[in-house]
Design an enzyme around this catalytic site. Sequence first.
Site, mmCIF file in Angstrom:
data_model
loop_
_atom_site.group_PDB
_atom_site.id
_atom_site.type_symbol
_atom_site.label_atom_id
_atom_site.label_comp_id
_atom_site.label_asym_id
_atom_site.label_seq_id
_atom_site.Cartn_x
_atom_site.Cartn_y
_atom_site.Cartn_z
ATOM 1 N N ARG A 170 0.872 -1.183 0.000
ATOM 2 C CA ARG A 170 0.000 0.000 0.000
ATOM 3 C C ARG A 170 0.905 1.228 0.000
ATOM 4 O O ARG A 170 1.374 1.669 1.038
ATOM 5 C CB ARG A 170 -0.895 -0.006 1.242
ATOM 6 C CG ARG A 170 -1.830 1.200 1.353
ATOM 7 C CD ARG A 170 -2.677 1.067 2.619
ATOM 8 N NE ARG A 170 -3.625 2.159 2.771
ATOM 9 C CZ ARG A 170 -3.350 3.318 3.355
ATOM 10 N NH1 ARG A 170 -2.142 3.557 3.837
ATOM 11 N NH2 ARG A 170 -4.282 4.244 3.466
ATOM 12 N N LYS B 286 -3.851 6.929 7.675
ATOM 13 C CA LYS B 286 -4.703 7.145 6.523
ATOM 14 C C LYS B 286 -5.082 8.620 6.430
ATOM 15 O O LYS B 286 -5.433 9.222 7.433
ATOM 16 C CB LYS B 286 -5.963 6.286 6.670
ATOM 17 C CG LYS B 286 -6.754 6.173 5.404
ATOM 18 C CD LYS B 286 -7.940 5.232 5.523
ATOM 19 C CE LYS B 286 -8.592 5.154 4.159
ATOM 20 N NZ LYS B 286 -9.793 4.368 4.141
ATOM 21 N N SER C 35 -12.524 -2.738 1.116
ATOM 22 C CA SER C 35 -12.606 -1.888 2.305
ATOM 23 C C SER C 35 -14.045 -1.484 2.564
ATOM 24 O O SER C 35 -14.738 -1.049 1.635
ATOM 25 C CB SER C 35 -11.823 -0.584 2.094
ATOM 26 O OG SER C 35 -10.462 -0.840 1.999
HETATM 27 N N1 TZP Z 1 -7.976 1.780 6.303
HETATM 28 C C1 TZP Z 1 -8.680 2.037 7.394
HETATM 29 S S1 TZP Z 1 -7.677 2.457 8.706
HETATM 30 C C2 TZP Z 1 -6.276 2.276 7.786
HETATM 31 C C3 TZP Z 1 -6.622 1.896 6.494
HETATM 32 C C4 TZP Z 1 -5.690 1.664 5.396
HETATM 33 C C5 TZP Z 1 -4.914 2.512 8.314
HETATM 34 C C6 TZP Z 1 -4.515 1.540 9.390
HETATM 35 O O1 TZP Z 1 -3.256 1.832 9.906
HETATM 36 P P1 TZP Z 1 -2.897 1.762 11.455
HETATM 37 O O2 TZP Z 1 -1.579 2.460 11.568
HETATM 38 O O3 TZP Z 1 -2.761 0.313 11.813
HETATM 39 O O4 TZP Z 1 -3.978 2.473 12.205
#
Ligand code: TZP
Length: 195
Positions: A31, A128, A99
Amino acid sequence: MPSRIGSGTLQEICHFARELIAGGATLIQLREKHASAKEILRLGRELRRIVPNNVSLIINDRVDLAIAVQADGVHVGQDDVPPENARRIIGPQRTLGISTHMPSQVQAANQTSADYLAIGPVFTTTSKTNPDPAIGLEGIREARLRTQKLLVAIGGVTLQNCRSVIDAGADSVAVISELLAEPRKTTAQFLLQLR
Ligand code: TZP
Ligand code: MG
């Protein structure tokens, strides 16, 4: 000096992936939100070379790059290629993830050929840009009521709270920030917490 691809150099990112795998990660998602298609292709091909057969390599957002890299699957968001188009492109064998951020999206994604649904952010996340509102453990319980597909909890998941996320109905967790400092050790600790 090696050039950066989004979050690091190719060497750094591959080292990070190797550490996750050594810690027991079963699925790795590439990602890179700030890399070009060319860069993702280069990185994805290198990851394809080093990720063993018993670990899934999933490409985020881009169905075309997932195919080009010969990844094990693709993960699409609400604004990416719609799931059924993605499925047609990747075929029946590859993994398709979607998602979701709210019950209506879970319900819709449940009607697709997706293999797993990601649900979140469960908790506050800094990984994010413009995240949807955190859904909390209650959001996982609501999602669980709407699907029997594999449910992957994401967003602010830590060693501290991961057990509660599974107890609320998630089948597994997806993690970014908690793994950054010590990927091998922390992955192994997650697996210990969740077995
Ligand atoms: N989609 C929803 S939250 C997120 C994504 C890609 C990020 C999750 O990252 P982290 O650092 O584990 O909270
Ligand atoms: Mg996306």
